[in-house]
Design a protein around this motif. Structure first.
Motif, PDB file in Angstrom:
ATOM      1  N   ALA A   1       0.831  -1.210   0.000  1.00  0.00           N
ATOM      2  CA  ALA A   1       0.000   0.000   0.000  1.00  0.00           C
ATOM      3  C   ALA A   1       0.863   1.258   0.000  1.00  0.00           C
ATOM      4  O   ALA A   1       1.836   1.365   0.760  1.00  0.00           O
TER       5      ALA A   1
ATOM      6  N   LYS B   1      -2.438   3.736   2.838  1.00  0.00           N
ATOM      7  CA  LYS B   1      -2.824   2.537   3.593  1.00  0.00           C
ATOM      8  C   LYS B   1      -4.320   2.421   3.839  1.00  0.00           C
ATOM      9  O   LYS B   1      -5.014   3.425   4.009  1.00  0.00           O
ATOM     10  N   TYR B   2      -4.748   1.172   3.900  1.00  0.00           N
ATOM     11  CA  TYR B   2      -6.064   0.829   4.449  1.00  0.00           C
ATOM     12  C   TYR B   2      -5.839   0.718   5.946  1.00  0.00           C
ATOM     13  O   TYR B   2      -5.026  -0.076   6.400  1.00  0.00           O
ATOM     14  N   TRP B   3      -6.544   1.541   6.721  1.00  0.00           N
ATOM     15  CA  TRP B   3      -6.295   1.524   8.164  1.00  0.00           C
ATOM     16  C   TRP B   3      -7.587   1.833   8.906  1.00  0.00           C
ATOM     17  O   TRP B   3      -8.018   2.978   8.983  1.00  0.00           O
TER      18      TRP B   3
ATOM     19  N   SER C   1      -8.992 -11.170   3.627  1.00  0.00           N
ATOM     20  CA  SER C   1      -8.111 -10.171   4.199  1.00  0.00           C
ATOM     21  C   SER C   1      -8.290  -8.934   3.335  1.00  0.00           C
ATOM     22  O   SER C   1      -8.218  -9.023   2.102  1.00  0.00           O
ATOM     23  N   GLY C   2      -8.572  -7.804   3.964  1.00  0.00           N
ATOM     24  CA  GLY C   2      -8.946  -6.609   3.199  1.00  0.00           C
ATOM     25  C   GLY C   2      -7.991  -6.304   2.062  1.00  0.00           C
ATOM     26  O   GLY C   2      -8.387  -6.131   0.906  1.00  0.00           O
ATOM     27  N   SER C   3      -6.702  -6.262   2.392  1.00  0.00           N
ATOM     28  CA  SER C   3      -5.710  -5.842   1.392  1.00  0.00           C
ATOM     29  C   SER C   3      -5.672  -6.787   0.187  1.00  0.00           C
ATOM     30  O   SER C   3      -5.201  -6.414  -0.886  1.00  0.00           O
TER      31      SER C   3
ATOM     32  N   ARG D   1      -6.962  -6.021  -3.425  1.00  0.00           N
ATOM     33  CA  ARG D   1      -6.146  -5.247  -4.380  1.00  0.00           C
ATOM     34  C   ARG D   1      -5.232  -6.146  -5.193  1.00  0.00           C
ATOM     35  O   ARG D   1      -4.755  -5.753  -6.258  1.00  0.00           O
TER      36      ARG D   1
ATOM     37  N   SER E   1      -2.482  -6.882  12.220  1.00  0.00           N
ATOM     38  CA  SER E   1      -3.044  -5.663  11.623  1.00  0.00           C
ATOM     39  C   SER E   1      -4.514  -5.542  12.027  1.00  0.00           C
ATOM     40  O   SER E   1      -5.017  -4.460  12.292  1.00  0.00           O
TER      41      SER E   1
ATOM     42  N   MET F   1      -5.587  -2.289  14.078  1.00  0.00           N
ATOM     43  CA  MET F   1      -6.437  -1.212  13.551  1.00  0.00           C
ATOM     44  C   MET F   1      -7.698  -1.032  14.385  1.00  0.00           C
ATOM     45  O   MET F   1      -8.183   0.076  14.567  1.00  0.00           O
TER      46      MET F   1
ATOM     47  N   MET G   1       0.059   6.792   9.493  1.00  0.00           N
ATOM     48  CA  MET G   1      -0.623   5.581   9.958  1.00  0.00           C
ATOM     49  C   MET G   1       0.045   5.060  11.230  1.00  0.00           C
ATOM     50  O   MET G   1      -0.624   4.719  12.210  1.00  0.00           O
TER      51      MET G   1
ATOM     52  N   ASP H   1       4.212  -1.344   6.411  1.00  0.00           N
ATOM     53  CA  ASP H   1       2.903  -1.911   6.755  1.00  0.00           C
ATOM     54  C   ASP H   1       2.844  -2.204   8.258  1.00  0.00           C
ATOM     55  O   ASP H   1       3.660  -1.710   9.009  1.00  0.00           O
TER      56      ASP H   1
HETATM   57  O1  PMV Z   1      -5.569  -6.745   4.983  1.00  0.00           O
HETATM   58  P1  PMV Z   1      -4.911  -6.786   6.293  1.00  0.00           P
HETATM   59  O2  PMV Z   1      -5.838  -7.141   7.375  1.00  0.00           O
HETATM   60  O3  PMV Z   1      -3.648  -7.619   6.275  1.00  0.00           O
HETATM   61  O4  PMV Z   1      -4.454  -5.271   6.675  1.00  0.00           O
HETATM   62  C1  PMV Z   1      -3.480  -4.574   5.959  1.00  0.00           C
HETATM   63  C2  PMV Z   1      -3.185  -3.286   6.576  1.00  0.00           C
HETATM   64  C3  PMV Z   1      -1.917  -2.607   6.059  1.00  0.00           C
HETATM   65  O5  PMV Z   1      -1.036  -3.532   5.480  1.00  0.00           O
HETATM   66  C4  PMV Z   1      -1.214  -1.939   7.223  1.00  0.00           C
HETATM   67  C5  PMV Z   1      -2.240  -1.512   5.044  1.00  0.00           C
HETATM   68  C6  PMV Z   1      -2.644  -1.955   3.667  1.00  0.00           C
HETATM   69  O6  PMV Z   1      -3.378  -1.188   3.036  1.00  0.00           O
HETATM   70  O7  PMV Z   1      -2.196  -3.009   3.173  1.00  0.00           O
END
Ligand code: PMV
Length: 330
Positions: free
Chosen positions: A15, A18-20, A140-142, A145, A194, A198, A245, A285
């Protein structure tokens, strides 16, 4: 019915904005849009087999049976697709990580994108990339993408059912001399994930309001920098966004940080290199490792500049990576 099998391969994305923070923990809906760059150096390849005679899901990661909590997470993820496709068969997931997970670099962004592709291929689901992105988001959110290569934006969406929360491609860096150096530092297991991190920040950090108030401007700057291939603007905005972040974690109750001493050493060294005329920027991250964004022509210089810092385990040079691939295995 005989067993059904598919495969998927996806690359890790990093990212730049960031997604946060989540607005919905269950559906994994974010508070803000985010922008990433998919990387060629790190990927996950998975196969999924569904079989009507099996009693439970099994998960093998790099040939080793996964821990029960990881199997449960995969089961819950595959359940979304089972519900969609009205299938109840149990499955076997085999996943190979070309990511230094032992060193703590997150593979989840690639893992759930690869898994979404492999499982949907096995079931013959014919999902569009947008539908795959929505599905991967639930793991997992990221990972929503990692469905696309190049630069990607995850749209947070407004709807409560999450249907308008998925990733879209923003373009490619092909022909642009961009590189990312992954600085993997020596670290033990992460103290705070993460996910938990968050949540703690959203609930308790007074700095989170500042994050939310300023993230749209970072998104605009990064979109424009990508469009105009403006390396300085891209790097400055990515570094600013990452440090912001991480600042939110220091305001949490209880406060925490993902950084180690060596993380700070790398940040300071990159800033010193910049003062000396080598343009490089950091992004980080939810962990202690540092990604350094620089021009391809400066990779050797940046590597040399970081060479004597104690506590660095390995340096890996990455460039732009492709989107998810996959198919049916007969
Ligand atoms: O998708 P997760 O739950 O692994 O969260 C990712 C959060 C960050 O890596 C910190 C930011 C991002 O956008 O990838």
């Amino acid at each position: 019915m005989a067993s059904l099998k598919g495969w998927g391969k996806a690359h890790v994305n990093m990212a730049l904005v960031k997604y946060w923070g989540k607005r919905d923990d269950d559906l994994i809906l974010p508070m803000n849009n985010s922008i990433s760059w998919t990387l060629d150096a790190f990927w996950v390849k998975s196969s999924v087999t569904f079989d009507p005679t099996w009693k439970e899901d099994t998960v093998l990661i790099d040939g080793t049976v996964a821990k029960p909590e990881d199997v449960l997470r995969v089961t819950r993820f595959i359940d979304h697709l089972r519900a969609q496709e009205q299938v109840s068969d149990r499955c076997r997931v085999e996943s190979v990580n070309h990511v230094p997970t032992a060193a703590g670099l997150a593979s989840s962004s690639a893992a759930y994108a690869a898994l979404a592709m492999a499982a949907s291929q096995a079931l013959g689901s014919q999902l569009s990339l947008r539908e795959l992105s929505r599905l991967a988001r639930r793991g997992s959110g990221s990972s929503c993408r990692s469905i696309y290569g190049g630069f990607v934006e995850w749209l947070k969406g407004e709807q409560s059912d999450g249907n308008d929360s998925y990733a879209v491609p923003l373009g490619t860096a092909q022909g642009w001399d961009l590189a990312m150096l992954a600085v993997i530092v020596e670290a033990g297991p992460k103290a705070i994930s993460s996910r938990a991190g968050m949540r703690q920040v959203v609930q308790t950090s007074p700095f989170y309001a500042g994050w939310l108030a300023s993230v749209d401007e970072d998104l605009m700057t990064v979109r424009r920098a990508i469009q105009h291939r403006d390396f300085s603007a891209l790097g400055q905005a990515a570094e600013r966004n990452a440090l912001k972040m991480h600042a939110t974690t220091l305001g949490a109750n209880p406060p925490y940080t993902y950084w180690l001493g060596v993380t700070v050493d790398v940040i300071r060294r990159v800033q010193a290199m910049r003062d000396a005329g080598v343009e490089a920027y950091v992004t980080i991250d939810a962990g202690p490792h540092v990604m350094v964004l620089c021009r391809e022509a400066d990779v050797a210089e940046v590597k040399k500049g970081l060479g004597d810092i104690a506590g660095i385990q390995t340096l890996v040079v990455a460039h732009e990576g492709p989107g998810v691939q996959g198919g049916r295995i007969s």
